[in-house]
Write a protein that holds these residues in place. Sequence first.
Motif, mmCIF file in Angstrom:
data_model
loop_
_atom_site.group_PDB
_atom_site.id
_atom_site.type_symbol
_atom_site.label_atom_id
_atom_site.label_comp_id
_atom_site.label_asym_id
_atom_site.label_seq_id
_atom_site.Cartn_x
_atom_site.Cartn_y
_atom_site.Cartn_z
ATOM 1 N N TRP A 297 0.695 -1.107 -0.049
ATOM 2 C CA TRP A 297 -0.020 -0.184 0.039
ATOM 3 C C TRP A 297 0.891 1.104 0.076
ATOM 4 C CZ3 TRP A 297 -4.863 -0.843 -1.188
ATOM 5 C CH2 TRP A 297 -5.334 -2.386 -0.833
ATOM 6 N N GLY A 298 2.267 1.240 0.047
ATOM 7 C CA GLY A 298 2.923 2.398 0.443
ATOM 8 C C GLY A 298 2.869 2.972 1.892
ATOM 9 N N ASP A 299 3.788 4.026 1.924
ATOM 10 C CA ASP A 299 3.828 4.548 3.386
ATOM 11 C C ASP A 299 2.505 5.111 3.679
ATOM 12 O OD1 ASP A 299 6.615 3.692 3.555
ATOM 13 O OD2 ASP A 299 7.488 5.871 2.701
ATOM 14 N N MET A 300 2.518 4.880 4.923
ATOM 15 C CA MET A 300 1.150 5.331 5.479
ATOM 16 C C MET A 300 1.228 7.115 5.699
ATOM 17 S SD MET A 300 -0.917 4.436 9.034
ATOM 18 C CE MET A 300 0.033 4.994 9.962
ATOM 19 N N ARG A 301 0.326 7.905 5.483
ATOM 20 C CA ARG A 301 0.152 9.378 5.535
ATOM 21 C C ARG A 301 -0.936 9.658 6.714
ATOM 22 N NH1 ARG A 301 -0.064 10.778 -0.721
ATOM 23 N NH2 ARG A 301 -1.922 9.616 -0.340
ATOM 24 N N SER A 302 -0.435 10.280 7.433
ATOM 25 C CA SER A 302 -1.713 10.820 8.462
ATOM 26 C C SER A 302 -1.472 12.159 8.540
ATOM 27 C CB SER A 302 -1.086 10.282 9.674
ATOM 28 O OG SER A 302 -1.066 8.961 9.948
ATOM 29 N N PHE A 303 -2.881 12.866 8.570
ATOM 30 C CA PHE A 303 -2.873 14.167 8.411
ATOM 31 C C PHE A 303 -4.002 14.827 9.291
ATOM 32 C CE2 PHE A 303 -4.236 12.413 4.622
ATOM 33 C CZ PHE A 303 -5.389 13.246 4.491
ATOM 34 N N PHE A 304 -4.101 16.164 9.696
ATOM 35 C CA PHE A 304 -5.236 16.891 10.491
ATOM 36 C C PHE A 304 -5.898 17.875 9.556
ATOM 37 C CE2 PHE A 304 -2.762 15.422 14.084
ATOM 38 C CZ PHE A 304 -3.632 14.770 14.848
ATOM 39 N N TRP B 81 -8.632 13.715 12.139
ATOM 40 C CA TRP B 81 -7.308 12.917 11.748
ATOM 41 C C TRP B 81 -7.709 12.013 10.663
ATOM 42 C CZ3 TRP B 81 -4.534 8.373 14.801
ATOM 43 C CH2 TRP B 81 -3.657 8.138 14.093
ATOM 44 N N PHE B 82 -6.900 11.904 9.492
ATOM 45 C CA PHE B 82 -7.122 11.162 8.487
ATOM 46 C C PHE B 82 -5.998 10.415 8.247
ATOM 47 C CE2 PHE B 82 -10.365 14.693 7.834
ATOM 48 C CZ PHE B 82 -11.337 13.749 7.346
ATOM 49 N N THR B 83 -5.965 9.127 7.767
ATOM 50 C CA THR B 83 -5.021 8.122 7.165
ATOM 51 C C THR B 83 -5.241 7.764 6.141
ATOM 52 O OG1 THR B 83 -4.841 7.655 9.489
ATOM 53 C CG2 THR B 83 -3.681 6.450 8.021
ATOM 54 N N ASP B 84 -4.365 7.826 5.104
ATOM 55 C CA ASP B 84 -4.323 7.274 3.840
ATOM 56 C C ASP B 84 -3.249 6.585 3.397
ATOM 57 O OD1 ASP B 84 -2.804 9.608 3.079
ATOM 58 O OD2 ASP B 84 -4.476 10.055 1.389
ATOM 59 N N TRP B 85 -3.458 5.763 2.280
ATOM 60 C CA TRP B 85 -2.159 5.296 1.639
ATOM 61 C C TRP B 85 -1.923 5.675 0.232
ATOM 62 C CZ3 TRP B 85 -5.217 3.216 5.365
ATOM 63 C CH2 TRP B 85 -4.601 3.007 6.371
ATOM 64 N N PRO B 86 -0.699 5.797 -0.411
ATOM 65 C CA PRO B 86 -0.751 6.072 -1.774
ATOM 66 C C PRO B 86 -1.411 5.335 -2.726
ATOM 67 C CG PRO B 86 1.321 6.339 -0.750
ATOM 68 C CD PRO B 86 0.523 5.629 0.359
ATOM 69 N N LYS B 87 -1.466 3.907 -2.692
ATOM 70 C CA LYS B 87 -1.984 2.917 -3.393
ATOM 71 C C LYS B 87 -3.329 2.639 -3.243
ATOM 72 C CE LYS B 87 2.906 1.070 -4.080
ATOM 73 N NZ LYS B 87 3.730 -0.081 -4.012
ATOM 74 N N ALA B 88 -3.897 3.181 -2.167
ATOM 75 C CA ALA B 88 -5.334 2.863 -1.825
ATOM 76 C C ALA B 88 -6.048 3.982 -2.663
ATOM 77 C CB ALA B 88 -5.541 2.676 -0.250
#
Length: 182
Positions: free
Chosen positions: A107-114, A132-139
Amino acid sequence: MPDYRWSHYLTAPWELIDEWYRAVKFGIRNLCQWFPVIWADRHYTSDGLFKVMRHKLVLMQRELQRDPYYVGADRDLHLMHVCELLLDRYLSNNYSEICHRHHKEKWGDMRSFFEPTYDHSTGDIDPDFCQWFTDWPKATTPKLEEKAKIEMRKCFEQERMLADQDIQYLFKLLSKHHRNWD
């Protein structure tokens, strides 16, 4: 000192002096050896317990290597070393690298951001409250994001299971062999 020995010390007072000297000498040595471990201990974590156990095992191994005074000493040294390795692995807390490697590749590196919250009824942005949101580049789709979240939870469960497994094995070894390490 036991009372029954006082009569012996009346006839051999130099042994009493020798015993007190050894008690002070080894007491000071123990203070020096244990000071760094006790100083770093915090009462609100279980790591302190495991650091004390590890330090005690290291000292016991050092003494047993210096003077293996019984037949099963080599086996006990090996078991103490295994316990030390288990404690080192638990204290280093590197279980996440093992568990998350496949997830990161997939899925790639997890990215978290507000992001500030958005009120749908008024259309206003409230900067005081964030989500707070979390996503992955390949999702790229919501369905893939949900699948990545489920797999991430499984990674966390596996990480915890590996740590628990090491601690259970440590205590199994200790409960089985601690009487031999006197």
